[in-house]
Each structure stands twice: as C-alpha cells, then as structure tokens.
Design a protein around this motif. Structure first.
Motif, PDB file in Angstrom:
ATOM      1  N   ALA A 455       5.118  -1.267   5.464  1.00  0.00           N
ATOM      2  CA  ALA A 455       4.344  -0.045   5.609  1.00  0.00           C
ATOM      3  C   ALA A 455       2.931  -0.272   5.105  1.00  0.00           C
ATOM      4  O   ALA A 455       2.701  -1.056   4.183  1.00  0.00           O
ATOM      5  CB  ALA A 455       4.998   1.097   4.842  1.00  0.00           C
ATOM      6  N   THR A 456       1.970   0.421   5.720  1.00  0.00           N
ATOM      7  CA  THR A 456       0.570   0.319   5.300  1.00  0.00           C
ATOM      8  C   THR A 456      -0.071   1.703   5.319  1.00  0.00           C
ATOM      9  O   THR A 456       0.410   2.628   5.983  1.00  0.00           O
ATOM     10  CB  THR A 456      -0.234  -0.611   6.217  1.00  0.00           C
ATOM     11  OG1 THR A 456      -0.142  -0.129   7.571  1.00  0.00           O
ATOM     12  CG2 THR A 456       0.277  -2.026   6.159  1.00  0.00           C
ATOM     13  N   GLN A 462      -8.640  11.199  -6.561  1.00  0.00           N
ATOM     14  CA  GLN A 462      -9.916  11.924  -6.641  1.00  0.00           C
ATOM     15  C   GLN A 462     -10.323  12.223  -8.076  1.00  0.00           C
ATOM     16  O   GLN A 462     -11.515  12.193  -8.406  1.00  0.00           O
ATOM     17  CB  GLN A 462      -9.816  13.234  -5.854  1.00  0.00           C
ATOM     18  CG  GLN A 462      -9.555  13.022  -4.366  1.00  0.00           C
ATOM     19  CD  GLN A 462      -9.759  14.279  -3.568  1.00  0.00           C
ATOM     20  OE1 GLN A 462     -10.821  14.496  -2.994  1.00  0.00           O
ATOM     21  NE2 GLN A 462      -8.730  15.120  -3.516  1.00  0.00           N
ATOM     22  N   ALA A 463      -9.344  12.504  -8.945  1.00  0.00           N
ATOM     23  CA  ALA A 463      -9.670  12.864 -10.322  1.00  0.00           C
ATOM     24  C   ALA A 463     -10.252  11.677 -11.090  1.00  0.00           C
ATOM     25  O   ALA A 463     -11.192  11.825 -11.869  1.00  0.00           O
ATOM     26  CB  ALA A 463      -8.431  13.403 -11.033  1.00  0.00           C
ATOM     27  N   ARG A 464      -9.712  10.512 -10.868  1.00  0.00           N
ATOM     28  CA  ARG A 464     -10.171   9.331 -11.593  1.00  0.00           C
ATOM     29  C   ARG A 464     -11.250   8.558 -10.831  1.00  0.00           C
ATOM     30  O   ARG A 464     -11.854   7.634 -11.373  1.00  0.00           O
ATOM     31  CB  ARG A 464      -8.991   8.405 -11.882  1.00  0.00           C
ATOM     32  CG  ARG A 464      -7.879   9.056 -12.701  1.00  0.00           C
ATOM     33  CD  ARG A 464      -6.649   8.180 -12.778  1.00  0.00           C
ATOM     34  NE  ARG A 464      -6.891   6.979 -13.562  1.00  0.00           N
ATOM     35  CZ  ARG A 464      -6.258   5.836 -13.380  1.00  0.00           C
ATOM     36  NH1 ARG A 464      -5.360   5.730 -12.416  1.00  0.00           N
ATOM     37  NH2 ARG A 464      -6.506   4.792 -14.150  1.00  0.00           N
ATOM     38  N   GLY A 465     -11.467   8.897  -9.578  1.00  0.00           N
ATOM     39  CA  GLY A 465     -12.461   8.196  -8.783  1.00  0.00           C
ATOM     40  C   GLY A 465     -12.110   6.741  -8.570  1.00  0.00           C
ATOM     41  O   GLY A 465     -12.991   5.871  -8.596  1.00  0.00           O
ATOM     42  N   LYS A 466     -10.820   6.456  -8.346  1.00  0.00           N
ATOM     43  CA  LYS A 466     -10.368   5.069  -8.207  1.00  0.00           C
ATOM     44  C   LYS A 466      -9.345   4.966  -7.078  1.00  0.00           C
ATOM     45  O   LYS A 466      -8.668   5.944  -6.739  1.00  0.00           O
ATOM     46  CB  LYS A 466      -9.711   4.584  -9.507  1.00  0.00           C
ATOM     47  CG  LYS A 466     -10.643   4.527 -10.700  1.00  0.00           C
ATOM     48  CD  LYS A 466      -9.897   4.128 -11.960  1.00  0.00           C
ATOM     49  CE  LYS A 466      -9.333   2.727 -11.880  1.00  0.00           C
ATOM     50  NZ  LYS A 466      -8.696   2.311 -13.138  1.00  0.00           N
ATOM     51  N   ALA A 467      -9.231   3.754  -6.538  1.00  0.00           N
ATOM     52  CA  ALA A 467      -8.157   3.486  -5.587  1.00  0.00           C
ATOM     53  C   ALA A 467      -6.823   3.506  -6.311  1.00  0.00           C
ATOM     54  O   ALA A 467      -6.725   3.144  -7.485  1.00  0.00           O
ATOM     55  CB  ALA A 467      -8.380   2.137  -4.916  1.00  0.00           C
ATOM     56  N   VAL A 468      -5.793   3.944  -5.635  1.00  0.00           N
ATOM     57  CA  VAL A 468      -4.448   3.987  -6.210  1.00  0.00           C
ATOM     58  C   VAL A 468      -3.878   2.575  -6.254  1.00  0.00           C
ATOM     59  O   VAL A 468      -3.942   1.840  -5.258  1.00  0.00           O
ATOM     60  CB  VAL A 468      -3.540   4.917  -5.391  1.00  0.00           C
ATOM     61  CG1 VAL A 468      -2.095   4.819  -5.854  1.00  0.00           C
ATOM     62  CG2 VAL A 468      -4.039   6.354  -5.481  1.00  0.00           C
ATOM     63  N   ALA A 469      -3.329   2.200  -7.413  1.00  0.00           N
ATOM     64  CA  ALA A 469      -2.841   0.829  -7.592  1.00  0.00           C
ATOM     65  C   ALA A 469      -1.384   0.656  -7.174  1.00  0.00           C
ATOM     66  O   ALA A 469      -1.004  -0.392  -6.662  1.00  0.00           O
ATOM     67  CB  ALA A 469      -3.009   0.401  -9.045  1.00  0.00           C
ATOM     68  N   ALA A 484       4.986  -0.076  -2.987  1.00  0.00           N
ATOM     69  CA  ALA A 484       3.762  -0.566  -2.340  1.00  0.00           C
ATOM     70  C   ALA A 484       2.701  -0.804  -3.407  1.00  0.00           C
ATOM     71  O   ALA A 484       2.768  -0.244  -4.505  1.00  0.00           O
ATOM     72  CB  ALA A 484       3.256   0.438  -1.303  1.00  0.00           C
ATOM     73  N   GLY A 485       1.726  -1.637  -3.072  1.00  0.00           N
ATOM     74  CA  GLY A 485       0.623  -1.941  -3.983  1.00  0.00           C
ATOM     75  C   GLY A 485      -0.711  -1.690  -3.317  1.00  0.00           C
ATOM     76  O   GLY A 485      -0.865  -1.916  -2.107  1.00  0.00           O
ATOM     77  N   VAL A 505      -9.254   0.555  -0.714  1.00  0.00           N
ATOM     78  CA  VAL A 505      -8.310   1.653  -0.952  1.00  0.00           C
ATOM     79  C   VAL A 505      -7.032   1.501  -0.140  1.00  0.00           C
ATOM     80  O   VAL A 505      -6.170   2.380  -0.149  1.00  0.00           O
ATOM     81  CB  VAL A 505      -8.963   3.018  -0.636  1.00  0.00           C
ATOM     82  CG1 VAL A 505     -10.091   3.303  -1.598  1.00  0.00           C
ATOM     83  CG2 VAL A 505      -9.449   3.066   0.813  1.00  0.00           C
ATOM     84  N   GLY A 506      -6.893   0.399   0.580  1.00  0.00           N
ATOM     85  CA  GLY A 506      -5.700   0.192   1.379  1.00  0.00           C
ATOM     86  C   GLY A 506      -4.493  -0.138   0.527  1.00  0.00           C
ATOM     87  O   GLY A 506      -4.613  -0.594  -0.605  1.00  0.00           O
ATOM     88  N   TRP A 507      -3.318   0.121   1.049  1.00  0.00           N
ATOM     89  CA  TRP A 507      -2.082  -0.292   0.382  1.00  0.00           C
ATOM     90  C   TRP A 507      -1.128  -0.856   1.408  1.00  0.00           C
ATOM     91  O   TRP A 507      -1.202  -0.550   2.596  1.00  0.00           O
ATOM     92  CB  TRP A 507      -1.438   0.853  -0.404  1.00  0.00           C
ATOM     93  CG  TRP A 507      -1.125   2.123   0.352  1.00  0.00           C
ATOM     94  CD1 TRP A 507      -1.851   3.277   0.357  1.00  0.00           C
ATOM     95  CD2 TRP A 507       0.008   2.384   1.205  1.00  0.00           C
ATOM     96  NE1 TRP A 507      -1.264   4.240   1.149  1.00  0.00           N
ATOM     97  CE2 TRP A 507      -0.098   3.704   1.668  1.00  0.00           C
ATOM     98  CE3 TRP A 507       1.111   1.628   1.610  1.00  0.00           C
ATOM     99  CZ2 TRP A 507       0.822   4.300   2.534  1.00  0.00           C
ATOM    100  CZ3 TRP A 507       2.046   2.204   2.467  1.00  0.00           C
ATOM    101  CH2 TRP A 507       1.896   3.521   2.909  1.00  0.00           C
ATOM    102  N   THR A 508      -0.253  -1.704   0.932  1.00  0.00           N
ATOM    103  CA  THR A 508       0.789  -2.262   1.783  1.00  0.00           C
ATOM    104  C   THR A 508       2.065  -2.382   0.974  1.00  0.00           C
ATOM    105  O   THR A 508       2.017  -2.626  -0.236  1.00  0.00           O
ATOM    106  CB  THR A 508       0.381  -3.636   2.353  1.00  0.00           C
ATOM    107  OG1 THR A 508       1.370  -4.111   3.267  1.00  0.00           O
ATOM    108  CG2 THR A 508       0.200  -4.669   1.249  1.00  0.00           C
ATOM    109  N   GLY A 509       3.192  -2.166   1.599  1.00  0.00           N
ATOM    110  CA  GLY A 509       4.451  -2.186   0.862  1.00  0.00           C
ATOM    111  C   GLY A 509       5.653  -2.330   1.772  1.00  0.00           C
ATOM    112  O   GLY A 509       5.518  -2.616   2.987  1.00  0.00           O
TER     113      GLY A 509
END
Length: 694
Positions: A455-456, A462-469, A484-485, A505-509
């Motif tokens: 999955a991708t 938005q609160a932290r202004g960061k991509a989700v890890a 996913a990471g 900001v992409g993720w794959t899992g």
C-alpha cells in the motif's frame, strides 16, 4: 533491523538464547574470518538491547574513536607545533568519521571493520610506548602485554588482523628491542597463526590465488584502486573514477615505500614514527590480501564502502607520518610541502563530499530498511523487499517467528507487536489533525482467504508541521492488519497543497486482509494518539500466481494483439530473461521504465471460468493491470491487478460468470511512469476445472 550478514550470524544468538551454543562455536569461520570478538558484541546487543543494533552501532563509533586516539597519540609524540597538530587532528577526524564509510557506520555487523584497524593501531601504539619506557628504564611489560592482547583481539576480529601480530616483529627489530622481545613477539605471532589456521577451510567462490600471480598488472591496478577508493565519493563517472582511484592509490604506494626506505636507511626512527609506518603496512597488507581473494570480482569491489574505513586510516597515518618531517626553508622542501598540501586538501574534500553523499545514501537505505521492517511486521512475505536487507528471503522467514516470540530486533518495540490486536487507543482519533491519502494497493499474493497487499499514500501532521513517520492499518473490525513507514518522496503533494511544507510525505507499507473488505490507514502520533489518513476496499480474490507448468491449452485468438504506447513484441526488460514457453511475448518496457500504453488481446471466447497467461513485471507493479472487457459493448467486466514478479510465472484469473462462453477482450495496461514500472505477458491459456463434469 538486522541487515546483510547479521541474518546468517543471528543463528549464534539464537543458539545462545536456546542454550545450545558451545564456546567453540564462537570461533566458527564467517567466510575467511573468525569473528570471535565481534560475536561477543552481538551477544551484548542481544542481552542489553534485544538485538536492536543499539550496542553494535555504539561500538562502531567508540571503536572508530579509539583508532583516532591511537593515531593522534602517536602524532603528538612527533609534532612540536601545537597549532599544526590541532589542524591535522581536525582533518584526521573529518576523514575517519566521514559517512563515506556509511556501510560500516550504519550496519551493526560491520563492527569488525572498525575493530581490525583499531586493534592494530592500539597494538602499535602500545608497543611503541613499551619501547619508549624501556629506553627510559621504566617498566615496559604492561604496554607490551597490552600490544600482545590487542593483536590477539585483531586476529579474531577479522582475518587480516593476523598481520598486526607479524608486523610487531619488524617493529621490534627496527626499534632494537632486544633478542628476547623479538623472539617472544615471533613466538606469539606464530602461536596466533597456528591457532587461527587450525581446521581452516578455503572459501568457495573467491578468486583463485594463482590468478594474481599470472595477472600482475591487474593485481597492481586492483591494489592501487583499493588504496585510492576515497576519491569514489566525488561522484566521477567511469573510466575517470577508476583512473583517479588508481592514481591516488599509486601515490599511497610510493609514499609507503618511501617511508619504509627511510626507516631501513636510518634504523633510528622514533618509536611513534615506526608505529605509524606499521599501521600503513597493515592497511597495505590488508589491501594485498583483499586483492588476492576479490580481484576477479572487478574494480567495483575495491570501491566497496566497507573498505573505505581501513583506507581512511591508511591516509590519516600518512598525514601524521609526513607532516612533522616538513621542511620549509628551501625550495625542495617547499615544493614537497605544497604537493603534500594538495593531497591533504584532496583527501579532505573527498571526506566532506563523501559525508554528504553518505548522508543522502543513508537516508535512502533507511527508507528501504523501514520498508522491509514493515513487511516483516505485517507478516507479508514480499521476496523483493526482503532481499533488500538480505539476498536469501528464506533465511529471514526462518528467523522471524523466533524474533517475534522473544521480542527481538524490530519486535522489541511494543507498538510493533500489535498485529492481530485491537488497541484501545485507536478507538479515539484526532479529527482534523492529519491530512493525507490512501492512494494505492497492489496485490502481492493470495492464500487461505487472505490477500497480501502493498500500500502507498501520503500523510502530514498539521499540528506538528511534519510528515508522519509511522502508520498502521486496521480492518473493518478494528484489528491491526499491517504497518507502513513515512518519509518517502512525494514532491507532487507539496506542489498541490501549500500547507504541506515537505516533499517527503509519502508512505509505503504492507497489510494482510480478507478480499473486498474495508481497510483504514491511521497515522501514529506521539502519546499513543492517532488520526485517520484514508481507507480502501481491498481487491477481490479473483487472481493468483501459478507455475508455468500448470498452464493448459492455448486459447485461440483471431487476430494479433493491438499495441499502443510502449507495448511491443519482446518488449520486456532484458533482466527478466526469455519465456521458456514457445510463444510470442509482448512487453511495455521497450527500452524505458517510463513507457506507458495498452495492449488489447481478442476478441476470444473462454470455455471455462478460469484462464491464465505467462507474465513478468518490473520491481513495481502497482500501476500494471489487466482489464476484461465485453467485446461487443466495451463495458468493463472485471479488473485484475498484476502481481509483482521479477521472473516469468503464470497468473490465473477468475472470469465473471457472464463472461464464460462470450466474446471478450483482455486489455493489459501499463499506467506507471516510475522506475521499475513495466510488465510483459505471453499468450492466453485455458485452465481446466479441478473436477470437470464427466
């Protein structure tokens, strides 16, 4: 996360945990090495940090620091100018800690590459100190015994470590240590050699030793390229890269011979300078041994990142050897000093550029490793992803259940052990905290009523202004079904949405779920909080891979396929090889991964509800699909995502009941423009029902 040879050597940790490890097992060969002391560090990582590499990576840094300390301690004994000393010490630090050695710094198993040169440098320093103390009439037994212990450690850290023991002999002779010390040193070196080669067996697959004798120029070129491999970090193209490396290595060889000639001519060098020469000869001997066993692997092998560590030590030792000998009062001295400055500046530039390049490559490696981690955590056996961390996927599959049961490696974190559970904290999610999308799912395999999917998507906190890890997937019942990471490149999102301030900001899992069921993706936030990123319905279980041998009679098609875009006859990537069946093949690669297009096969009439065809894809099959169409109306009847398969195999598809006995068209579509996105297929075949009606 275990990487590379850690997967095979994990067997020793497993035996330790199960109580089946013998002390003698620690001396087993790993290739040509007996890595007794590195294995002790691996065991410490198991006992203290649950095989998370925390101890291993800490030792990598500490041992590299020990090497630097030994070299600078020798240099301090020779350099009278404190300012010059501090300047060259800074340069030496930059070279020895450059991420051009990324492969060693970031892989826990590579502790022995740091350990081998560190033990040698420490042994030569200790031996030099023992000579100095003896000359002053002070007890010298302590540092001399330390030198003997360190060459023992070196011998059982990496195979080239035995050289350190034998280099103590000429050190003792050159420093006039006395007959007793020379004989004791010789006896200790011989004892180590006998113990090391007892029950030793040659390694299959390495270069024949006679090859180097019959190809001396090739051997000298490989040796020079090895000693000059620091310049490969500059990013030069071939053949300029190899020529530059050989040139720098040849300079290193000449400088080493000059230092050796100086010592043989005077026989009155300070112990510290003799120790630095011994360290140069140790790395030179390492290069010579490596060339003997690797020369037929090509020059690329000499440029491997793991060898940058000893070569970095080689050049820092040269800097510390020659800098105190500078003469600035005459033209010749000034000329030599200028030439030396050019070499030092070049080495520093290589270290800095190598560090920046290593940082970039390290980030890319981290993404690849995280992808393998998530496949393992999700219990999805994706062979190509597994092979990114170890070439034999079966070895990983063998060890994963033990790791999961004992909470080791990737399973040490409790949040990585949620598969099949319903965490209470997922019941309450944060509204409007995240933005993102659950873009694609690619079917990898189907077994026991479950689909294994890749999955991708993308996600932004938005609160932290960061991509989700990190993300996880749940099914309709709220059960965790995959992981996913984040951190993958998605520059398109940043261009389209101004609020997103990162292009990564992409993720794959990966996930495992029932066919045609709802799957939801959650972004994991600090403090066991989560927000919904998106949801998807999993595909129907209407296709699966089968052996080519199971394909039945060819289905008659009235006309040749209609090709458009990148599709062409024999258009598969050469890496896929040719199809073993005697039939025409069509592929969408046709010279470039970015080619897209369609191929229409038909019309044809299927007499059974299942048909199959040979297929192969690139490393990414997310945008490769087969679409079944009504030949008369053009209406889409069913869509079949292609599985990722790097070798030719069969894909069996289930036709809808309304399509059996009716004229249909199968349209193959390549809609992917990225790297590795292509597919190729052969002819259509019938699949006879398992229990045909008599």
């Amino acid at each position: 996360m275990l990487l590379s040879d850690q997967w095979t050597d994990f067997d020793y940790t497993r035996r330790l945990a199960e109580g089946g490890l013998r002390f003698a097992d620690l001396f087993d060969q790993h290739n040509e090495h007996r890595i007794f002391f590195p294995r002790l560090i691996f065991f410490l990582d198991y006992l203290v940090a649950n095989n998370t590499n925390t101890v291993d990576l800490t030792f990598n840094v500490l041992i590299a620091a020990g090497t630097l300390f030994s070299i600078l301690a020798l240099y301090r004994k020779l350099e009278k100018d404190r300012g010059v000393y501090l300047g060259f010490a800074a340069i030496g630090t930059a070279i020895l800690f450059s991420l051009s050695q990324r492969e060693n710094f970031l892989w826990g198993f590579q502790v022995q590459f740091f350990g081998a040169v560190a033990a040698a440098a420490g042994a030569f320093l200790a031996f030099a100190v023992s000579i100095e103390r003896a000359r002053r009439g002070v007890a010298a037994m302590g540092p001399r015994c330390l030198a003997y212990v360190l060459v023992l450690v070196d011998t059982y850290t990496l195979s080239n470590g035995i050289l350190a023991a034998f280099l103590l002999i000429p050190m003792a002779l050159a420093l006039r240590a006395g007959r007793a010390i020379v004989l004791a040193t010789l006896g200790w070196a011989l004892l180590l050699a006998v113990s090391y080669f007892l029950n030793f067996h040659p390694v299959q697959g390495h270069s024949p030793y006679l090859y180097s004798l019959t190809h001396p120029l090739d051997y000298l070129g490989y040796l020079s390229g090895y000693l000059g491999n620091l310049v490969t970090c500059l990013g030069m193209a071939e053949p300029l890269r190899s020529r530059a490396a050989i040139l720098l290595g040849a300079i290193g060889l000449l400088l080493t011979l000059a230092a050796l000639a100086r010592s043989l001519r005077t026989w009155d060098e300070p112990p510290a300078r003799v120790a630095l020469l011994a360290l140069m000869l140790f790395v030179l001997g390492t290069a010579m041994l490596t060339a003997l066993g690797r020369i037929t692997f090509g020059m690329e092998q000499a440029f491997s990142g793991r060898y940058v560590t000893p070569v970095s030590v080689f050049w820092v030792a040269h800097i510390c050897y020659w800098a105190p000998l500078r003469r600035l009062r005459d033209g010749l001295g000034l000329g030599l000093a200028l030439a030396g400055a050019v070499v030092v500046v070049g080495l520093t530039l290589c270290a800095v550029k190598g560090h920046l390049r290593g940082w970039q490559e390290g980030n890319a490696q981290a993404l690849t490793t995280a992808k393998a981690r998530d496949a393992i955590l999700s219990d999805v056996r994706d062979v190509s992803t597994y092979q990114s961390v170890f070439p034999v996927a079966e070895v990983i599959v063998q060890h994963v259940p033990f790791m999961r049961n004992h909470h080791l490696s990737v399973f040490a974190d409790p949040d990585n052990r949620l598969l099949g559970q319903k965490p209470d904290w997922l019941a309450v999610t944060l509204a409007n905290r995240c933005i993102g999308a659950f873009d694609l799912t690619a079917l990898l395999s189907s077994s026991g009523g479950e689909l294994s999917l890749a999955a991708t998507g993308w996600a932004w906190d938005q609160a932290r202004g960061k991509a989700v890890a990190r993300l996880l997937f749940t099914d309709a019942a709220g059960m965790v079904v995959g992981y996913a990471g984040g951190g993958w490149p998605r520059p398109d999102v940043r261009l389209a949405i101004p609020a997103v301030r990162s292009g990564a900001v992409g993720w794959t899992g990966f996930l495992k779920a029932a066919p045609a069921t709802l799957v939801r993706a959650y972004a994991l936030l600090p403090g066991h909080r989560a927000c919904v990123v998106g949801e998807k319905i999993t595909p129907s279980d209407d296709s699966h891979l089968v052996p080519l041998s199971s394909l039945g009679t060819a289905i008659s098609v009235s006309s040749a396929p209609a090709l458009s875009g990148g599709w062409s006859q024999d258009g598969q990537n050469a890496a896929a090889g040719s199809l073993s069946l005697d039939e025409v093949v069509y592929g969408s690669w046709s010279g470039a991964d970015g080619n897209v297009g369609e191929m229409r096969v038909g019309p044809f009439t299927a007499t059974h509800s299942r048909i199959a065809f040979p297929m192969v894809t690139g490393p990414h099959a997310e945008n490769q699909v087969a679409v079944l169409l009504d030949a008369e109306t053009g209406i889409e009847l069913r869509r079949y995502p292609l599985f990722t398969s790097l070798t030719w195999t069969g894909l069996e598809i289930q036709l809808p009941e309304a399509a059996v006995g009716k004229a249909v068209v199968l349209e193959f579509r390549d809609q992917g423009t990225g790297w590795g996105e292509w597919s190729a297929v052969g002819g259509l075949h019938e699949v006879v029902p398992d229990n045909p009606t008599p």
